[in-house]
Design a protein around this motif. Structure first.
Motif, short mmCIF file in Angstrom:
data_model
loop_
_atom_site.label_atom_id
_atom_site.label_comp_id
_atom_site.label_asym_id
_atom_site.label_seq_id
_atom_site.Cartn_x
_atom_site.Cartn_y
_atom_site.Cartn_z
N VAL A 60 0.84 -1.20 0.00
CA VAL A 60 0.00 0.00 0.00
C VAL A 60 0.88 1.25 0.00
N LEU A 61 1.92 1.25 0.83
CA LEU A 61 2.82 2.40 0.88
C LEU A 61 3.54 2.59 -0.46
N ASP A 62 3.89 1.49 -1.11
CA ASP A 62 4.53 1.58 -2.44
C ASP A 62 3.57 2.22 -3.44
N ALA A 63 2.30 1.84 -3.37
CA ALA A 63 1.31 2.42 -4.29
C ALA A 63 1.15 3.91 -4.02
N PHE A 64 1.22 4.30 -2.75
CA PHE A 64 1.13 5.72 -2.41
C PHE A 64 2.33 6.48 -2.97
N ASP A 335 1.88 17.19 11.63
CA ASP A 335 0.96 17.73 10.63
C ASP A 335 1.75 18.31 9.47
N SER A 336 1.56 17.73 8.29
CA SER A 336 2.23 18.22 7.10
C SER A 336 1.38 17.86 5.89
N PRO A 337 1.56 18.55 4.76
CA PRO A 337 0.80 18.19 3.56
C PRO A 337 1.03 16.74 3.15
N GLU A 338 2.27 16.26 3.34
CA GLU A 338 2.58 14.88 2.95
C GLU A 338 1.85 13.87 3.82
N ALA A 339 1.84 14.12 5.14
CA ALA A 339 1.13 13.21 6.05
C ALA A 339 -0.36 13.20 5.75
N ARG A 340 -0.91 14.36 5.46
CA ARG A 340 -2.33 14.43 5.13
C ARG A 340 -2.64 13.65 3.85
N LYS A 341 -1.76 13.76 2.87
CA LYS A 341 -1.97 13.02 1.62
C LYS A 341 -1.95 11.52 1.88
N LEU A 342 -1.03 11.06 2.73
CA LEU A 342 -0.95 9.63 3.01
C LEU A 342 -2.24 9.14 3.69
N ILE A 343 -2.70 9.86 4.69
CA ILE A 343 -3.90 9.42 5.40
C ILE A 343 -5.12 9.46 4.49
N HIS A 344 -5.21 10.48 3.66
CA HIS A 344 -6.31 10.54 2.70
C HIS A 344 -6.23 9.37 1.73
N PHE A 345 -5.04 9.01 1.32
CA PHE A 345 -4.85 7.87 0.42
C PHE A 345 -5.28 6.57 1.10
N LEU A 346 -4.90 6.39 2.37
CA LEU A 346 -5.23 5.17 3.09
C LEU A 346 -6.73 4.98 3.26
N ALA A 347 -7.48 6.06 3.15
CA ALA A 347 -8.94 5.98 3.29
C ALA A 347 -9.64 5.61 1.99
N GLY A 348 -8.90 5.54 0.90
CA GLY A 348 -9.52 5.37 -0.41
C GLY A 348 -9.50 3.95 -0.93
N GLU A 349 -10.24 3.74 -2.00
CA GLU A 349 -10.37 2.41 -2.59
C GLU A 349 -9.06 1.93 -3.20
N GLN A 350 -8.21 2.83 -3.69
CA GLN A 350 -6.94 2.40 -4.27
C GLN A 350 -6.08 1.70 -3.22
N ALA A 351 -6.07 2.23 -1.99
CA ALA A 351 -5.30 1.61 -0.91
C ALA A 351 -5.94 0.27 -0.52
N ARG A 352 -7.25 0.23 -0.42
CA ARG A 352 -7.92 -1.03 -0.05
C ARG A 352 -7.65 -2.11 -1.09
N GLN A 353 -7.67 -1.72 -2.37
CA GLN A 353 -7.42 -2.69 -3.43
C GLN A 353 -6.00 -3.22 -3.37
N ALA A 354 -5.03 -2.32 -3.17
CA ALA A 354 -3.63 -2.76 -3.08
C ALA A 354 -3.44 -3.70 -1.90
N TRP A 355 -4.08 -3.40 -0.78
CA TRP A 355 -3.97 -4.23 0.42
C TRP A 355 -4.61 -5.61 0.19
N ARG A 356 -5.77 -5.62 -0.44
CA ARG A 356 -6.45 -6.90 -0.73
C ARG A 356 -5.60 -7.76 -1.65
N GLU A 357 -5.08 -7.18 -2.70
CA GLU A 357 -4.31 -7.96 -3.67
C GLU A 357 -3.04 -8.52 -3.05
#
Length: 450
Positions: A60-64, A335-357
């Motif tokens: 998931v982190l690699d996909a991010f 708190d940073s723009p990068e940290a916010r982007k990561l958390i927003h990414f982890l909440a999305g379907e792209q992260a869930r799909q990468a984790w499932r696969e």
């Protein structure tokens, strides 16, 4: 002169471009701490990384990183709380941490070390997100704010068994009541088998597999109201309901001097006894995450012939399903723009799909919208257990750290000597009385999604 001046223009423009690149700020490299180990097997670093416990999350982190160009340094440790506290005390916390203990979330909200996520995670923008958000009221606050994102959920009220156990008992009809589970246990014993795969080892928190048992029995025997009172510190350990939950567990699995082996066996090894040519045990009470341990280190290896049934009800007829769960929750400590982007990414379907696969479809969240994505078979059935009943969070994960540690220790002592139960419950009540009520995290159970 004009020709020479024109010839200089590309050079000047190139120089200006280089200067602009030099001046543009590079994204900061994020540090992330979680409990999943990076120790895997294989000949190459990539193989060891992929086969490790942390492998699916690293995918998931690699996909991010691929999408955002933001690099992430990951640290896996069994004692997230200690590593996190050390970093905070030194003024160098990780940007993001995945907390396996829900009560840690409250601790860091109260100390002011955790940043709110209200403007990072907006339920209206993502269907199904609301169930993944954990809200707490900050000190001197007047309303609750979002401080945590549940990124992984594990169904815990499950009993696993080998569907093709050679020369031994097979669960032809899963028990629907506690009495039927006791009968199955005694039947396996009568055939000369060891019914339960027991392993309490899980450094530095050995004993938690036993706390799962007691929590599960209390929840199914006494109901969610008693369970929630106890998890929030309002129900005495020496109360009849809690005492009888311990006794039911002891009577089922057979505690006492012969229980030395479970004290020395790791939780993720015990259940593998089901898969030998001559199984050394037949039933394993564990969360949905245990399937990866059954598979060994190869994430592409299909699960063995294993199946599960939910923890049965204590009444004569099953009621509305109720199940215990545990969660891994993300919090932001810098708190940073990068940290916010990561958390927003982890909440999305792209992260869930990468984790499932990356996990062989064995990663789950509380997001009900993700259910249909699972293939038929074991993954779909596990996902359904998380959407078809009331879900109550792991009680020991919500208790203050001192209470949880005492609970773990009491389990190990009871397993070795059940005659100590009265003393152990009294000692647990003393710890409870010495713990401030503001240290407890009393989160309600979750109703099935509508």
């Amino acid at each position: 002169m004009r020709r020479g001046a024109l010839a200089l223009i590309p050079v000047l423009l190139a120089g200006a471009g280089l200067a602009a690149c030099a001046d543009s700020p590079q994204p900061r490299t994020l540090s992330v701490v979680a409990s999943w180990s990076t120790d895997g097997e294989g000949d190459t670093e990539q193989e060891r990384r992929r086969s490790s416990e942390a492998g699916p999350f690293l995918a998931v982190l690699d996909a991010f990183t691929k999408e955002s160009k933001i690099r992430v340094n990951y640290q896996g440790t069994r004692d997230v709380s200690q590593v996190l506290r050390s970093g905070i005390d030194r003024g160098r916390p990780p940007d993001v941490a995945v907390l396996p203990r829900l009560n840690d979330l409250k601790t860091y909200v109260q100390s002011g070390d955790l940043y709110p996520l209200d403007d990072v995670l907006v339920p209206a923008e993502q269907p199904g997100l609301a169930r993944q958000l954990l809200q707490l009221t900050p000190p001197r606050g007047t309303h609750a704010r979002v401080y945590g994102l549940s990124v992984a959920v594990h169904a815990k009220s499950l009993v696993w068994y080998r569907a093709d156990a050679p020369g031994g008992p097979t669960v032809r009809r899963p028990p629907a009541t506690w009495a039927e589970l006791v009968a199955l246990t005694r039947d396996i014993e009568a055939r000369g088998g060891v019914p339960w795969c027991l392993g309490m080892g899980a450094q530095p928190q050995s004993g938690w597999p036993g706390t799962d048992w007691i929590e599960d029995i209390l929840l199914h025997r006494s109901g969610q109201t008693v369970y929630q009172r106890w998890a929030a510190g309002h129900q005495a350990w020496s109360s009849r309901e809690v005492r009888e939950a311990w006794q039911e567990w002891g009577a089922l699995v057979g505690v006492g001097p012969g229980s030395r082996t479970p004290l020395l066996t790791n939780f993720d090894v015990a259940g593998r006894g089901m898969f030998g040519k001559a199984p050394s045990c037949f039933l394993d009470h564990q969360g949905s995450f245990i399937v990866r341990s059954y598979q060994g280190s190869d994430p592409d290896r299909p699960p063995p012939a294993v199946d599960f049934f939910p923890s049965p009800a204590f009444g004569p007829t099953p009621g509305v399903p109720v199940r215990e769960i545990s969660e891994d929750v993300v919090g932001m400590f810098e708190d940073s723009p990068e940290a916010r982007k990561l958390i927003h990414f982890l909440a999305g379907e792209q992260a869930r799909q990468a984790w499932r696969e990356a996990s062989g479809d064995l990663a789950f969240t509380l997001n009900a919208e993700a259910g249909p994505a699972y293939p038929d078979g074991l993954p779909r059935r596990i996902a359904q257990t998380l959407t078809t009943g009331t879900l109550c969070r792991d009680a020991s994960d919500m208790m203050p750290a001192a209470m949880t540690a005492a609970f773990h220790s009491a389990v190990l002592q009871y397993l070795d000597d059940p005659s100590l139960l009265g003393t152990l419950l009294t000692e647990l009540d003393i710890v409870r009385s010495q713990t401030g009520q503001d240290e407890w995290l009393g989160l309600p159970c979750l109703s099935p999604p509508s």
